[in-house]
Design a protein around this motif. Structure first.
Motif, PDB file in Angstrom:
ATOM      1  N   PHE A  37      19.570  25.814  75.910  1.00  0.00           N
ATOM      2  CA  PHE A  37      18.382  25.348  75.214  1.00  0.00           C
ATOM      3  C   PHE A  37      17.157  25.821  75.981  1.00  0.00           C
ATOM      4  CE2 PHE A  37      20.089  22.141  72.201  1.00  0.00           C
ATOM      5  CZ  PHE A  37      21.416  22.135  72.622  1.00  0.00           C
ATOM      6  N   GLN A  39      12.669  25.016  76.428  1.00  0.00           N
ATOM      7  CA  GLN A  39      11.506  24.220  76.066  1.00  0.00           C
ATOM      8  C   GLN A  39      10.262  24.889  76.614  1.00  0.00           C
ATOM      9  OE1 GLN A  39      11.685  20.057  77.181  1.00  0.00           O
ATOM     10  NE2 GLN A  39      10.205  19.530  75.595  1.00  0.00           N
ATOM     11  N   LYS A  43       5.990  22.248  73.302  1.00  0.00           N
ATOM     12  CA  LYS A  43       6.924  22.387  72.185  1.00  0.00           C
ATOM     13  C   LYS A  43       8.183  21.572  72.441  1.00  0.00           C
ATOM     14  CE  LYS A  43       5.424  26.961  70.639  1.00  0.00           C
ATOM     15  NZ  LYS A  43       5.879  28.334  70.241  1.00  0.00           N
ATOM     16  N   GLU A  44       8.924  21.328  71.355  1.00  0.00           N
ATOM     17  CA  GLU A  44      10.175  20.599  71.486  1.00  0.00           C
ATOM     18  C   GLU A  44      11.266  21.517  72.055  1.00  0.00           C
ATOM     19  OE1 GLU A  44       9.671  17.354  67.852  1.00  0.00           O
ATOM     20  OE2 GLU A  44      11.301  18.800  67.824  1.00  0.00           O
ATOM     21  N   ARG A  45      12.250  20.895  72.677  1.00  0.00           N
ATOM     22  CA  ARG A  45      13.398  21.649  73.163  1.00  0.00           C
ATOM     23  C   ARG A  45      14.175  22.188  71.960  1.00  0.00           C
ATOM     24  NH1 ARG A  45      16.763  19.138  78.111  1.00  0.00           N
ATOM     25  NH2 ARG A  45      14.574  18.971  78.752  1.00  0.00           N
ATOM     26  N   GLU A  46      14.602  23.446  72.041  1.00  0.00           N
ATOM     27  CA  GLU A  46      15.323  24.061  70.942  1.00  0.00           C
ATOM     28  C   GLU A  46      16.591  24.742  71.429  1.00  0.00           C
ATOM     29  OE1 GLU A  46      12.781  27.057  69.206  1.00  0.00           O
ATOM     30  OE2 GLU A  46      12.863  28.344  70.978  1.00  0.00           O
ATOM     31  N   GLY A  47      17.580  24.774  70.551  1.00  0.00           N
ATOM     32  CA  GLY A  47      18.820  25.458  70.870  1.00  0.00           C
ATOM     33  C   GLY A  47      18.652  26.958  70.806  1.00  0.00           C
ATOM     34  N   VAL A  48      19.221  27.657  71.768  1.00  0.00           N
ATOM     35  CA  VAL A  48      19.124  29.114  71.833  1.00  0.00           C
ATOM     36  C   VAL A  48      20.472  29.760  71.542  1.00  0.00           C
ATOM     37  CG1 VAL A  48      18.641  31.084  73.339  1.00  0.00           C
ATOM     38  CG2 VAL A  48      17.237  29.003  73.497  1.00  0.00           C
ATOM     39  N   LYS A  60      20.406  31.563  68.068  1.00  0.00           N
ATOM     40  CA  LYS A  60      19.190  31.331  67.287  1.00  0.00           C
ATOM     41  C   LYS A  60      18.751  32.684  66.708  1.00  0.00           C
ATOM     42  CE  LYS A  60      14.421  29.806  68.096  1.00  0.00           C
ATOM     43  NZ  LYS A  60      14.363  28.871  66.945  1.00  0.00           N
TER      44      LYS A  60
END
Length: 115
Positions: A37, A39, A43-48, A60
């Motif tokens: 992930f 961040q 910004k919000e944490r996002e899956g990579v 992603k």
């Protein structure tokens, strides 16, 4: 005690490459899906990306063709090879495992893409 330790981050110019590592301890990594992930500031944490126990992978859309996830079960380590890096890839990168109903995170490693 389950522990995840990320390493390999740093400062790189656009178009450059980095390889992140996620070293696991306290459990047998090969039985679990491991996710990366990120961040970015504000910004919000996002899956990579993630890789499951069978080796199936997910990416992603914005990193497909540039990032490659892999695992070395003998070393209990998951890697994220990042090529053709862009400024928008700048973030703190974390690895994650969901084990026995508990979510575990590493401390993160900073990736900065800038000229």
């Amino acid at each position: 005690q389950v522990q995840l330790v990320e390493s390999g981050g740093g400062l790189v110019q656009p178009g450059g490459s980095l390889r992140l590592s996620c070293a696991a301890s306290g459990f047998t990594l090969e039985h679990y899906a491991i996710g990366w992930f990120r961040q970015a500031p504000g910004k919000e944490r996002e899956g990579v990306s993630c890789i499951d126990g069978s080796g199936s992978t997910y990416y992603k859309d914005s990193v497909k063709g540039r990032f490659t996830i892999s695992r070395d079960n003998a070393k209990d380590t998951v890697y994220l090879q990042m090529n053709s890096l862009k400024p928008e890839d700048t973030a703190v990168y974390y690895c994650n495992v969901l084990r026995l109903g508990n979510n575990y995170w590493g401390q993160g490693t900073q990736v900065t893409v800038s000229s």
